[in-house]
Scaffold this active site. Structure first.
Site, PDB file in Angstrom:
ATOM      1  N   HIS A 124       0.864  -1.195   0.000  1.00 33.24           N
ATOM      2  CA  HIS A 124       0.000   0.000   0.000  1.00 33.24           C
ATOM      3  C   HIS A 124       0.902   1.248   0.000  1.00 33.24           C
ATOM      4  O   HIS A 124       1.728   1.402  -0.890  1.00 33.24           O
ATOM      5  CB  HIS A 124      -0.933  -0.109   1.221  1.00 33.24           C
ATOM      6  CG  HIS A 124      -2.042   0.876   1.273  1.00 33.24           C
ATOM      7  ND1 HIS A 124      -2.568   1.500   0.182  1.00 33.24           N
ATOM      8  CD2 HIS A 124      -2.772   1.365   2.338  1.00 33.24           C
ATOM      9  CE1 HIS A 124      -3.561   2.316   0.547  1.00 33.24           C
ATOM     10  NE2 HIS A 124      -3.686   2.256   1.864  1.00 33.24           N
ATOM     11  N   ARG A 184      -3.437   9.828 -11.016  1.00 32.35           N
ATOM     12  CA  ARG A 184      -2.549  10.492 -10.056  1.00 32.35           C
ATOM     13  C   ARG A 184      -1.096  10.389 -10.537  1.00 32.35           C
ATOM     14  O   ARG A 184      -0.280  11.247 -10.246  1.00 32.35           O
ATOM     15  CB  ARG A 184      -2.709   9.872  -8.658  1.00 32.35           C
ATOM     16  CG  ARG A 184      -4.119   9.989  -8.095  1.00 32.35           C
ATOM     17  CD  ARG A 184      -4.285   9.196  -6.811  1.00 32.35           C
ATOM     18  NE  ARG A 184      -4.079   7.764  -7.034  1.00 32.35           N
ATOM     19  CZ  ARG A 184      -4.112   6.844  -6.064  1.00 32.35           C
ATOM     20  NH1 ARG A 184      -4.352   7.207  -4.810  1.00 32.35           N
ATOM     21  NH2 ARG A 184      -3.926   5.569  -6.349  1.00 32.35           N
ATOM     22  N   ASP A 232       2.194   5.683  -6.590  1.00 27.80           N
ATOM     23  CA  ASP A 232       3.474   5.587  -5.884  1.00 27.80           C
ATOM     24  C   ASP A 232       4.669   5.544  -6.829  1.00 27.80           C
ATOM     25  O   ASP A 232       5.805   5.761  -6.421  1.00 27.80           O
ATOM     26  CB  ASP A 232       3.498   4.332  -4.996  1.00 27.80           C
ATOM     27  CG  ASP A 232       2.540   4.452  -3.830  1.00 27.80           C
ATOM     28  OD1 ASP A 232       2.405   5.560  -3.298  1.00 27.80           O
ATOM     29  OD2 ASP A 232       1.917   3.440  -3.464  1.00 27.80           O
TER      30      ASP A 232
HETATM   31  C1  LIG Z   1      -1.429   3.736  -2.905  1.00 34.60           C
HETATM   32  C2  LIG Z   1      -1.456   2.301  -3.239  1.00 34.60           C
HETATM   33  O1  LIG Z   1      -1.706   1.515  -2.385  1.00 34.60           O
HETATM   34  S1  LIG Z   1      -1.242   1.883  -4.840  1.00 34.60           S
HETATM   35  C3  LIG Z   1      -0.510   0.255  -4.744  1.00 34.60           C
HETATM   36  C4  LIG Z   1       0.892   0.319  -4.229  1.00 34.60           C
HETATM   37  N1  LIG Z   1       1.554  -1.005  -4.216  1.00 34.60           N
HETATM   38  C5  LIG Z   1       2.481  -1.354  -5.129  1.00 34.60           C
HETATM   39  O2  LIG Z   1       2.813  -0.599  -6.032  1.00 34.60           O
HETATM   40  C6  LIG Z   1       3.121  -2.714  -4.936  1.00 34.60           C
HETATM   41  C7  LIG Z   1       3.194  -3.465  -6.241  1.00 34.60           C
HETATM   42  N2  LIG Z   1       1.877  -3.870  -6.669  1.00 34.60           N
HETATM   43  C8  LIG Z   1       1.254  -4.966  -6.118  1.00 34.60           C
HETATM   44  O3  LIG Z   1       1.800  -5.681  -5.277  1.00 34.60           O
HETATM   45  C9  LIG Z   1      -0.169  -5.284  -6.559  1.00 34.60           C
HETATM   46  O4  LIG Z   1      -0.368  -4.819  -7.874  1.00 34.60           O
HETATM   47  C10 LIG Z   1      -1.254  -4.677  -5.630  1.00 34.60           C
HETATM   48  C11 LIG Z   1      -1.001  -5.132  -4.193  1.00 34.60           C
HETATM   49  C12 LIG Z   1      -1.224  -3.169  -5.681  1.00 34.60           C
HETATM   50  C13 LIG Z   1      -2.622  -5.160  -6.093  1.00 34.60           C
HETATM   51  O5  LIG Z   1      -2.690  -6.531  -5.834  1.00 34.60           O
HETATM   52  P1  LIG Z   1      -3.736  -7.493  -6.582  1.00 34.60           P
HETATM   53  O6  LIG Z   1      -5.058  -6.828  -6.676  1.00 34.60           O
HETATM   54  O7  LIG Z   1      -3.688  -8.799  -5.872  1.00 34.60           O
HETATM   55  O8  LIG Z   1      -3.073  -7.576  -8.018  1.00 34.60           O
HETATM   56  P2  LIG Z   1      -3.281  -8.686  -9.172  1.00 34.60           P
HETATM   57  O9  LIG Z   1      -4.650  -9.229  -9.178  1.00 34.60           O
HETATM   58  O10 LIG Z   1      -2.764  -8.043 -10.398  1.00 34.60           O
HETATM   59  O11 LIG Z   1      -2.277  -9.844  -8.703  1.00 34.60           O
HETATM   60  C14 LIG Z   1      -2.136 -11.015  -9.464  1.00 34.60           C
HETATM   61  C15 LIG Z   1      -0.700 -11.517  -9.315  1.00 34.60           C
HETATM   62  O12 LIG Z   1       0.173 -10.552  -9.911  1.00 34.60           O
HETATM   63  C16 LIG Z   1       1.147 -10.169  -8.966  1.00 34.60           C
HETATM   64  N3  LIG Z   1       1.445  -8.743  -9.132  1.00 34.60           N
HETATM   65  C17 LIG Z   1       0.581  -7.698  -9.040  1.00 34.60           C
HETATM   66  N4  LIG Z   1       1.247  -6.538  -9.193  1.00 34.60           N
HETATM   67  C18 LIG Z   1       2.550  -6.870  -9.384  1.00 34.60           C
HETATM   68  C19 LIG Z   1       3.727  -6.121  -9.563  1.00 34.60           C
HETATM   69  N5  LIG Z   1       3.734  -4.796  -9.546  1.00 34.60           N
HETATM   70  N6  LIG Z   1       4.895  -6.794  -9.733  1.00 34.60           N
HETATM   71  C20 LIG Z   1       4.927  -8.147  -9.726  1.00 34.60           C
HETATM   72  N7  LIG Z   1       3.846  -8.912  -9.530  1.00 34.60           N
HETATM   73  C21 LIG Z   1       2.670  -8.280  -9.356  1.00 34.60           C
HETATM   74  C22 LIG Z   1       0.487 -10.384  -7.618  1.00 34.60           C
HETATM   75  O13 LIG Z   1       1.461 -10.441  -6.584  1.00 34.60           O
HETATM   76  C23 LIG Z   1      -0.259 -11.660  -7.858  1.00 34.60           C
HETATM   77  O14 LIG Z   1       0.680 -12.722  -7.805  1.00 34.60           O
HETATM   78  P3  LIG Z   1       0.266 -14.150  -7.164  1.00 34.60           P
HETATM   79  O15 LIG Z   1      -0.816 -14.676  -8.059  1.00 34.60           O
HETATM   80  O16 LIG Z   1       1.533 -14.926  -7.209  1.00 34.60           O
HETATM   81  O17 LIG Z   1      -0.205 -13.889  -5.777  1.00 34.60           O
HETATM   82  O1  LIG Z   2      -7.103   2.043  -3.922  1.00 32.19           O
HETATM   83  C1  LIG Z   2      -6.264   1.281  -3.435  1.00 32.19           C
HETATM   84  O2  LIG Z   2      -6.493   0.099  -3.129  1.00 32.19           O
HETATM   85  C2  LIG Z   2      -4.869   1.717  -3.233  1.00 32.19           C
HETATM   86  C3  LIG Z   2      -4.627   3.141  -3.612  1.00 32.19           C
HETATM   87  O3  LIG Z   2      -4.312   3.456  -4.739  1.00 32.19           O
HETATM   88  C4  LIG Z   2      -4.842   4.157  -2.593  1.00 32.19           C
HETATM   89  O4  LIG Z   2      -5.297   3.832  -1.492  1.00 32.19           O
HETATM   90  O5  LIG Z   2      -4.569   5.340  -2.858  1.00 32.19           O
END
Ligand SMILES: CC(=O)SCCNC(=O)CCNC(=O)[C@H](O)C(C)(C)COP(=O)(O)OP(=O)(O)OC[C@H]1O[C@@H](n2cnc3c(N)ncnc32)[C@H](O)[C@@H]1OP(=O)(O)O
Ligand SMILES: O=C([O-])CC(=O)C(=O)O
Length: 470
Positions: free
Chosen positions: A301, A359, A405
């Site tokens: 997150h 964003r 991010d």
């Molecule tokens: C402000 C915010 O919170 S924005 C998000 C910030 N977080 C990040 O940038 C971290 C990198 N991104 C991620 O880990 C993910 O995309 C998340 C946590 C944001 C969303 O997660 P999910 O909804 O579960 O994503 P999704 O359905 O695409 O995941 C499917 C698979 O792809 C993988 N995946 C998703 N995003 C990424 C990524 N950026 N890099 C590598 N693998 C990824 C997941 O880990 C998951 O793997 P698994 O099946 O082995 O468990």
């Molecule tokens: O919407 C989400 O799950 C994560 C995100 O981008 C935020 O909280 O800003």
């Protein structure tokens, strides 16, 4: 004192001094008056919706969703913003470019500079676009309320180990400030539930007012001399920049943009959801948002913004050692190394979004305007060119595009703000606004304790066996 006179005394206290000119004549509608006028209508509307349509089915839940983090399960009421998978966030119906066009700015002219955070607080709380005058009264009120930081908080922060993560310190600081909670006191005094929102608002405005000092004290303690200098002649963001130790109009504008766009992302994101969940137990706004901060501190997150910088630093270090340039080829090589090591590419992917986060786009536009030749900005641009293709080829990720991010740290770095372990604290100052504006409406609308149903694996197996066509 009976509850009616207590509530009317509170309402009087809540009126910002700046709203009444020195003549004593009130010339504008204050935030509190605007909200007071809206509450009965909204309560009635929600009651009617529940009565007339309460039994309508709006979705189903699959076993995949139950196991998979409740993606797409519709189970939360959220007033302040809504997220569309393709279009991104709308704050009270307005997209980010629309907010940039209509919300009051530091210069006073909408569209001339980035919106003021106070404009967004007003918009999220009331769903109305404020005038510059209204925003100015809110700025003055928040500056005045900043004196409500309890006197034990800064000494407590000063006593923390410098190597404690800034987010841990932030959470400790806000929890410690909770001794000032009007809501907790009112509850202990037995106020009736239809008055909770009055005390919640009092706490919420005080949290907005005091968190810049908590955040700035952490920054100045961990990386500098511990001295925090305010300039309350400025707006909320400008003053916060001075407290952090930055005095550059262009950085002020970045911080205004940064603080506005990180506020809210509908209700399901982990920090907002946590704030809402904890608040539903009638924990006060300080404790509720401190819980939200702990959710924001997770690397999937809000901590992802520090991880992006860490990833780019590691990439630069590796290829510098090898005498190679950082370009599309080396970035691709490094991305595959990360993926093959079963790690995530920070700043890419999203639980809801399926396109580039708006964003990200507005931060990119800020970069193109203010730092087009910055080497780190150029690296982020190159990552943007190659990463969606790499993640698509990887084949797992539902959304191969960048999220918020991915860009924020690089802009901060340009202004010399290189302490990336601290970045999520800035996010936390902003997210307070979304989480807590909604918490005001949670209490005003009398939303109940949140308590969804869980099931054991045995129950699910037996359900699946007994319902082959479900
Ligand atoms: C402000 C915010 O919170 S924005 C998000 C910030 N977080 C990040 O940038 C971290 C990198 N991104 C991620 O880990 C993910 O995309 C998340 C946590 C944001 C969303 O997660 P999910 O909804 O579960 O994503 P999704 O359905 O695409 O995941 C499917 C698979 O792809 C993988 N995946 C998703 N995003 C990424 C990524 N950026 N890099 C590598 N693998 C990824 C997941 O880990 C998951 O793997 P698994 O099946 O082995 O468990
Ligand atoms: O919407 C989400 O799950 C994560 C995100 O981008 C935020 O909280 O800003």
């Amino acid at each position: 004192m009976n509850s009616l006179s207590r509530a009317s005394r509170l309402l009087n206290n809540l009126k910002p001094s700046a709203a009444t000119a020195s003549t004593g004549v009130r010339s504008i509608t204050t935030l509190q008056e605007t909200l007071a006028a809206q509450v009965p209508g909204k309560q009635a509307k929600l009651a009617a919706l529940k009565k007339e349509h309460g039994s309508k089915v709006i979705g189903k839940v699959t076993i995949d969703q139950l196991i998979g983090g409740a993606r797409g399960v519709k189970c939360m009421l959220w007033e302040t913003s809504n997220l569309d998978a393709e279009e991104g966030i709308r704050f009270r119906g307005l997209t980010i470019p629309e907010c940039q066009q209509v919300l009051p700015t530091y210069s006073g002219k909408a569209g001339d500079g980035e919106p003021l955070l106070e404009s967004l607080i007003w918009l999220l709380l009331t769903s109305e676009v404020p005038t510059k005058e209204q925003v100015d009264t809110l700025t003055a009120e928040l500056h005045e309320r900043s004196s409500k930081l309890p006197s034990h908080v800064v000494p407590l922060l000063n006593s923390l180990p410098k190597d404690m993560h800034p987010m841990t310190q932030f959470s400790i600081g806000l929890n410690a400030a909770q001794t000032a909670s009007s809501f907790a006191k009112a509850y202990a005094d037995g106020v009736p539930k239809n008055e909770y929102h009055l005390y919640a608002l009092e706490d919420i405005l005080n949290v907005f007012a005091v968190i810049p000092e908590i955040a700035a004290t952490i920054y100045r303690n961990v990386y500098f001399d511990g001295v925090v200098t305010k300039d309350q002649s400025l707006d909320y963001s400008g003053n916060f920049c001075r407290m952090l130790g930055y005095n550059n109009p262009s950085f002020d504008e970045l911080m205004r943009l940064y603080l506005c766009i990180h506020t809210d992302h509908e209700g399901g994101n982990a920090s907002a959801h946590t704030t809402h969940l904890v608040g539903s137990t009638l924990s006060d706004p300080y404790l509720s948002y401190a819980a939200g901060l702990n959710a924001l501190a997770g690397p999937l997150h809000g901590l992802a913004n520090q991880e992006v910088l860490k990833w780019i630093q590691a990439l630069q270090e590796k290829f510098e050692k090898e005498g190679k340039e950082v370009n599309a080829d080396t970035i691709t090589e490094f991305a595959w190394e990360t993926l093959n090591a079963k790690k995530v590419i920070p700043g890419y992917g999203h639980a809801v979004l399926r396109k580039t986060d708006p964003r990200y786009t507005c931060q990119r536009e800020f970069g193109l305007k203010h730092m087009p030749d910055d080497p780190l900005f150029k690296i982020v641009e190159t990552i943007y060119q190659v990463m969606p293709g790499i993640l698509t080829e990887h084949g797992k990720v539902a959304n191969p595009y960048p999220n918020v991010d991915s860009h924020s740290g690089v802009l901060l770095w340009h202004y010399g703000f290189t302490q990336y372990q601290y970045y999520t604290v800035l996010f936390g100052v902003s997210r307070a606004v979304g989480g807590l504006c909604q918490l005001y409406w949670d209490r005003a609308l009398g939303l109940p304790l949140e308590r969804p149903k869980s099931h054991t694996p045995e129950w699910l197996e037996s359900f699946a066996k007994n319902n082959p066509d479900a």
